[in-house]
Design a protein around this motif. Structure first.
Motif, short mmCIF file in Angstrom:
data_model
loop_
_atom_site.label_atom_id
_atom_site.label_comp_id
_atom_site.label_asym_id
_atom_site.label_seq_id
_atom_site.Cartn_x
_atom_site.Cartn_y
_atom_site.Cartn_z
N TYR A 122 0.83 -1.20 0.00
CA TYR A 122 0.00 0.00 0.00
C TYR A 122 0.87 1.26 0.00
CZ TYR A 122 -2.69 3.83 2.03
OH TYR A 122 -3.24 5.07 2.26
N MET A 123 1.88 1.28 0.86
CA MET A 123 2.77 2.44 0.92
C MET A 123 3.58 2.58 -0.37
SD MET A 123 2.31 4.32 3.45
CE MET A 123 1.55 4.34 5.08
N GLY A 124 3.84 1.46 -1.03
CA GLY A 124 4.48 1.52 -2.34
C GLY A 124 3.58 2.25 -3.34
N GLY A 129 2.22 7.14 -6.34
CA GLY A 129 1.30 8.25 -6.56
C GLY A 129 1.94 9.60 -6.33
N ALA A 130 2.83 9.68 -5.32
CA ALA A 130 3.51 10.94 -5.04
C ALA A 130 4.38 11.36 -6.22
CB ALA A 130 4.37 10.80 -3.78
N GLY A 157 -11.05 1.50 -3.97
CA GLY A 157 -11.15 1.14 -2.55
C GLY A 157 -12.31 0.21 -2.28
N CYS A 158 -13.46 0.53 -2.87
CA CYS A 158 -14.63 -0.35 -2.70
C CYS A 158 -14.42 -1.68 -3.42
CB CYS A 158 -15.88 0.34 -3.23
SG CYS A 158 -16.42 1.74 -2.22
N SER A 159 -13.73 -1.66 -4.55
CA SER A 159 -13.46 -2.90 -5.28
C SER A 159 -12.56 -3.84 -4.46
CB SER A 159 -12.78 -2.58 -6.62
OG SER A 159 -13.62 -1.80 -7.44
N ALA A 160 -11.69 -3.26 -3.64
CA ALA A 160 -10.79 -4.08 -2.82
C ALA A 160 -11.58 -5.00 -1.88
CB ALA A 160 -9.85 -3.19 -2.01
N ALA A 161 -12.77 -4.53 -1.46
CA ALA A 161 -13.60 -5.34 -0.56
C ALA A 161 -14.13 -6.60 -1.24
CB ALA A 161 -14.76 -4.50 -0.04
N LEU A 162 -14.10 -6.62 -2.57
CA LEU A 162 -14.60 -7.78 -3.32
C LEU A 162 -13.48 -8.71 -3.75
CD1 LEU A 162 -17.09 -5.81 -5.64
CD2 LEU A 162 -17.59 -6.94 -3.46
N SER A 163 -12.28 -8.44 -3.27
CA SER A 163 -11.11 -9.21 -3.71
C SER A 163 -11.28 -10.70 -3.46
CB SER A 163 -9.85 -8.73 -2.96
OG SER A 163 -9.62 -7.36 -3.22
N ALA A 168 -5.10 -10.11 -5.46
CA ALA A 168 -6.03 -9.08 -5.96
C ALA A 168 -6.18 -7.96 -4.94
CB ALA A 168 -7.38 -9.72 -6.26
N TYR A 169 -6.26 -8.33 -3.65
CA TYR A 169 -6.41 -7.30 -2.62
C TYR A 169 -5.19 -6.38 -2.59
CZ TYR A 169 -7.22 -5.10 1.91
OH TYR A 169 -7.42 -4.18 2.90
N CYS A 170 -3.99 -6.95 -2.70
CA CYS A 170 -2.77 -6.15 -2.69
C CYS A 170 -2.73 -5.20 -3.89
CB CYS A 170 -1.55 -7.06 -2.71
SG CYS A 170 -1.24 -7.90 -1.14
N ILE A 171 -3.18 -5.66 -5.05
CA ILE A 171 -3.20 -4.80 -6.25
C ILE A 171 -4.15 -3.62 -6.04
CG2 ILE A 171 -3.90 -4.69 -8.68
CD1 ILE A 171 -2.89 -7.60 -8.93
N PHE A 172 -5.34 -3.88 -5.52
CA PHE A 172 -6.30 -2.81 -5.27
C PHE A 172 -5.78 -1.82 -4.22
CE2 PHE A 172 -9.73 -5.72 -6.97
CZ PHE A 172 -10.07 -4.90 -8.03
N ARG A 173 -5.12 -2.35 -3.19
CA ARG A 173 -4.56 -1.46 -2.16
C ARG A 173 -3.43 -0.59 -2.73
NH1 ARG A 173 -6.22 0.76 1.87
NH2 ARG A 173 -4.58 0.32 3.39
N PHE A 174 -2.63 -1.15 -3.63
CA PHE A 174 -1.56 -0.39 -4.26
C PHE A 174 -2.14 0.77 -5.06
CE2 PHE A 174 1.17 0.57 -7.87
CZ PHE A 174 2.42 0.69 -7.28
N LEU A 175 -3.16 0.49 -5.88
CA LEU A 175 -3.78 1.53 -6.71
C LEU A 175 -4.52 2.55 -5.85
CD1 LEU A 175 -5.11 -0.75 -9.60
CD2 LEU A 175 -3.12 0.78 -9.65
#
Length: 505
Positions: A122-124, A129-130, A157-163, A168-175
């Motif tokens: 997530y921090m990555g 993004g920065a 963020g909402c899509s991450a809940a459907l991982s 898949a969850y890590c990808i959504f958290r990264f984005l």
């Protein structure tokens, strides 16, 4: 005369600025939920291996063979029992967490490091993004990138809940982390560039309390829902609302003028004047008046700026190097303390509220220091004091948990005050033509620090607590020394060009 004088003419800190600052600050209520979410969505409940012909060891990561126990006599040395990896799964206690990513994908035993890896990934994303959104903002505008970031965070963020899987969850958290950078960086710049010089200190400090309240909101929501998928949706869905009203914002007039879009800047200024109850000023505003206030800035706006310009000249180089150290160390210490709440042995929801509450006195202290002692002294003092407390904790015995927790709370409060100071200070040091690139760059250093913090937490499991405390404290001392070399910006108008920076400092 400069743009600051023009802002005073159209109402100073009037009705528009109140609405503008409040609406941009509201998403901060859920920004803490993004950064500290992993404490709850990846909480580790008490667990033991599933019983299938074996005796499970509660909270352990291996199991003892039943056949060996039957063969062992009463005098057998229990430390010699044979163990094997648990292959039958785990049974989790659901009293503290009903469902987390740990219970969903069995992130215990050999998979335990994957729990902390979610935060690192997530921090990555925040780091990426920065870099990306900092440059895009200087090219396409603060408002446009901010609006897009709200939408990106809401959807992903909402899509991450459907991982369906850990990956898949890590990808959504990264984005989602990328979008968080877009929201923070552009929100700070859009606020700073529409408010008068004298209002910057109190606005910067008071709006940071939205993040503080957000930490308590996170604790309440997590305690109420106790389900990682529901919590993920609830902390991200409000960004659809923020996206809907963000179209009301006016683009930074400073940025518009520097991008040779003077007509658009004039429309924005007239709109602000009317909302502030100054229709007569709006009628008198012309392109000639605007250009007379920003002649010097416009003369330099033909240049294209990159991150290289942050180090090209002496003054910019000094500012950038010092801010690199300040942002890295502040974030490093902050997330090192805030991202491992379960180690304190206190109810995790209560601990989150305590960690949030300690920010109130810390930031009020920062407000007083920023207003009377200036930015440089405040920044250095917050870093040196946090280091002192971290070092003090080394000498407190481990059985004195209350004292250790109290000192950790004080250290966290001071690093939070250091963050508040750094956001305000950096926005005032970098000139308008390259402000977002500069903010993106120093924010990048903060994200590197926040990614390094979990690595030290892992180190804490294999080495002594003393060594990890020395790492955190040492980084804060070093950054405090660098902060002493930054120029003071208290009650000084924002610089618009690199030449302004070189002339002033």
């Amino acid at each position: 005369m400069g743009f600051t004088d023009l802002l005073d003419e159209v109402g100073g800190f009037g009705r528009y600025q109140w609405l503008h600052v409040t609406l941009i600050s509201l998403p901060g209520l859920f920004m803490a939920s993004q950064n500290l979410l992993n404490n709850f969505v990846s909480g580790i409940p008490t667990h033991h291996s599933r019983l299938k012909g074996v005796i499970g060891l509660t909270g352990g990561s291996r199991r003892t063979s039943l056949s060996y126990l039957l063969a062992a006599n009463s005098s057998a040395n229990m430390s010699l029992l044979q163990t094997e990896d648990c292959v039958d799964g785990w049974t989790f206690d659901h009293s503290e967490f009903r469902a987390t990513t740990v219970t969903e994908w069995d992130l215990v035993c050999s998979l335990r490091p994957l729990k902390q890896m979610i935060q690192t990934i997530y921090m990555g994303g925040v780091l990426t993004g920065a870099i990306i959104y900092g440059s895009l903002s200087d090219k396409y505008g603060r408002r446009s990138v901010l609006i897009w970031s709200y939408l990106q965070l809401a959807v992903l963020g909402c899509s991450a809940a459907l991982s369906p899987s850990y990956t898949a969850y890590c990808i959504f958290r990264f984005l989602g982390g990328m979008a968080v950078s877009g929201v923070i960086l552009n929100g700070v710049s859009l606020k700073v560039e529409w408010i008068p010089t004298k209002a910057r200190t109190i606005v910067g400090t008071l709006t940071s309390f939205f993040f503080t309240f957000g930490q308590m909101i996170l604790a309440g929501l997590a305690c109420w829902l106790r389900d990682w998928r529901k919590l993920q949706v609830v902390v991200c869905a409000p960004y659809f609302l923020f996206f809907a009203y963000s179209w009301w914002f006016s683009e930074s007039a400073r940025w518009l003028v520097l991008k040779r879009r003077s007509e658009d800047a004039l429309k924005s200024l007239k709109r602000v004047a009317r909302i502030n109850g100054k229709p007569e000023v709006a009628d008198k505003l012309t392109l000639e008046v605007l250009h007379s206030h920003m002649r010097k800035e416009m003369e330099s706006s033909h240049s294209t700026f990159t991150a290289y310009d942050l180090f090209k000249t002496r003054g910019m180089r000094r500012i950038s190097i010092c801010l690199m150290a300040v942002w890295f160390s502040t974030s490093f210490a902050y997330y090192g303390l805030a991202m491992d709440l379960q180690k304190f042995g206190v109810n995790i929801y209560l601990m989150q509220i305590i960690f949030g509450a300690v920010d109130f006195p810390a930031k009020l202290l920062a407000l007083g220091m920023l207003s009377y002692l200036g930015r440089r002294v405040s920044q250095a003092a917050c870093l040196f004091l946090s280091a002192l407390i971290i070092f003090a904790n080394i000498f407190v015995p481990t059985d004195m948990q209350t004292v250790r927790t109290t000192l950790a709370c004080l250290g966290k409060g001071l690093t939070s005050a250091s963050f508040t100071t750094a956001y305000l200070f950096s926005g005032e040091l970098y000139p308008t033509v390259i402000r977002q690139t500069g903010m993106g760059f120093v924010s990048t250093m903060a994200r590197i620090g926040s990614m390094a913090a979990p690595a030290v937490l892992i180190l804490d499991e294999v080495t002594s607590l003393t060594q990890t405390s020395v790492v955190y404290g040492g980084a804060a001392v070093l950054a405090g020394c660098f902060a002493c070399f930054l120029p003071e910006t208290l009650n000084i108008p924002l610089p618009d060009t690199i030449e302004d920076v070189e002339e002033k400092w």
